[in-house]
Enzyme design. Structure first.
Site, PDB file in Angstrom:
ATOM      1  N   ASP A 100       0.852  -1.184   0.000  1.00 35.43           N
ATOM      2  CA  ASP A 100       0.000   0.000   0.000  1.00 35.43           C
ATOM      3  C   ASP A 100       0.890   1.236   0.000  1.00 35.43           C
ATOM      4  O   ASP A 100       2.037   1.192   0.468  1.00 35.43           O
ATOM      5  CB  ASP A 100      -0.914   0.008   1.235  1.00 35.43           C
ATOM      6  CG  ASP A 100      -2.229   0.732   0.996  1.00 35.43           C
ATOM      7  OD1 ASP A 100      -3.280   0.068   0.966  1.00 35.43           O
ATOM      8  OD2 ASP A 100      -2.190   1.971   0.827  1.00 35.43           O
TER       9      ASP A 100
ATOM     10  N   TYR B 154     -12.623   3.989 -16.029  1.00 33.13           N
ATOM     11  CA  TYR B 154     -12.746   2.939 -15.025  1.00 33.13           C
ATOM     12  C   TYR B 154     -13.291   1.652 -15.645  1.00 33.13           C
ATOM     13  O   TYR B 154     -12.758   0.561 -15.410  1.00 33.13           O
ATOM     14  CB  TYR B 154     -13.653   3.416 -13.887  1.00 33.13           C
ATOM     15  CG  TYR B 154     -13.749   2.441 -12.743  1.00 33.13           C
ATOM     16  CD1 TYR B 154     -12.651   2.210 -11.917  1.00 33.13           C
ATOM     17  CD2 TYR B 154     -14.936   1.761 -12.469  1.00 33.13           C
ATOM     18  CE1 TYR B 154     -12.729   1.313 -10.862  1.00 33.13           C
ATOM     19  CE2 TYR B 154     -15.022   0.873 -11.415  1.00 33.13           C
ATOM     20  CZ  TYR B 154     -13.917   0.642 -10.613  1.00 33.13           C
ATOM     21  OH  TYR B 154     -14.006  -0.231  -9.568  1.00 33.13           O
TER      22      TYR B 154
END
Length: 264
Positions: free
Chosen positions: A36, A169
């Site tokens: 992350d 997207y």
């Protein structure tokens, strides 16, 4: 394949769907490596899970060097724990809404926003997978069938019924759907499976920023249950996909029969 005693790399692993997956894998006795960019979230996740079977690595999936460093650190950790790499959950993803043409500004969609979405969602997924695969191939088979690992990819219902403003997207998640079968065919000879999960509206960092109008519009087209999915409902399907060897080269919609509306 049983997850216990195996190591799993989870990108986007410190929040939302990725963190829920890390929790379930950890509870099942697996070792988890959380990739992350958010260092604070990473430290919080490790504080929750403990350092014995969880490791946070700050990584950016848009940079090959960053992924390579994360894979190297993971392999070094595996050498210490003896828990072979069992798979990858590629859960890192972003969305920048924008129609191909904005009538208010009389301008086309920004290519910088399109590039950002495609880079994280598509390139980031492929890059992570390709760099992890050699380490899965080197495994001694885990099962009598010769299974050496599993790749879990994350698409979206937007790949099938994307809404206005979801051009980039939907394109990125459609790419994930389209790569699932050829990737599974590429890796079949090595005993590595590929499963893609395509969730609809789920509680996550990404959907938390939805406006009330957008959320109400989506709730109107929900069949059952009439609510956003819960991260643990996503992670439970990940767990089943890991353990069920007949799931391979397929895309699983996780949407409660919801179909995205064409208008908000």
């Amino acid at each position: 394949m049983k997850p216990a005693g195996r190591t799993f790399i989870i990108s986007g692993g410190c929040s939302g769907l990725g963190l829920a997956t890390a929790r379930d894998l950890h509870q099942a006795g697996a070792y988890v490596v959380l990739l992350d960019r958010n260092e604070d979230a990473g430290h919080a996740a490790i504080k929750e899970l403990g350092e014995e079977k969880a490791k946070f690595l700050q990584a950016d999936v848009t940079e090959t060097s960053s992924i390579k460093a994360a894979i190297k650190s993971t392999v070094e950790w595996i050498q210490q724990t003896g828990a072979a790499l069992g798979g990858v959950v590629a859960a890192a993803g972003i969305a920048f809404p924008g129609k191909v043409y904005n009538a208010r500004t009389n301008s086309p969609v920004s290519m910088s926003s399109v590039d950002a979405v495609m880079t994280v969602n598509v390139r980031g997924t492929i890059d992570l997978v390709r760099l992890a695969v050699p380490h899965l191939i080197n495994n001694t088979p885990f099962t009598a069938d010769g299974e050496r690992g599993v790749l879990i990819l994350v698409a979206s219902s937007a790949a099938f019924d994307g809404q206005p403003g979801q051009l980039a997207y939907s394109a990125s998640k459609g790419a994930i759907v389209s790569m699932t079968l050829p990737l599974a065919r590429d890796l079949a000879r090595y005993g590595i499976r590929v499963v893609t999960i395509a969730p609809s509206l789920f509680e996550s960092e990404m959907t938390r920023n939805l406006s009330a109008k957008a959320r109400e519009s989506l709730e109107r087209v929900m069949e059952f249950p009439v609510r956003a999915g819960k991260p643990e409902e996503f992670s439970s399907l990940v767990m089943h996909s890991i353990s069920n060897s007949m799931l391979n080269g397929t895309v699983l919609r996780l949407d409660g029969a919801m179909r995205m509306p064409s208008k908000m």
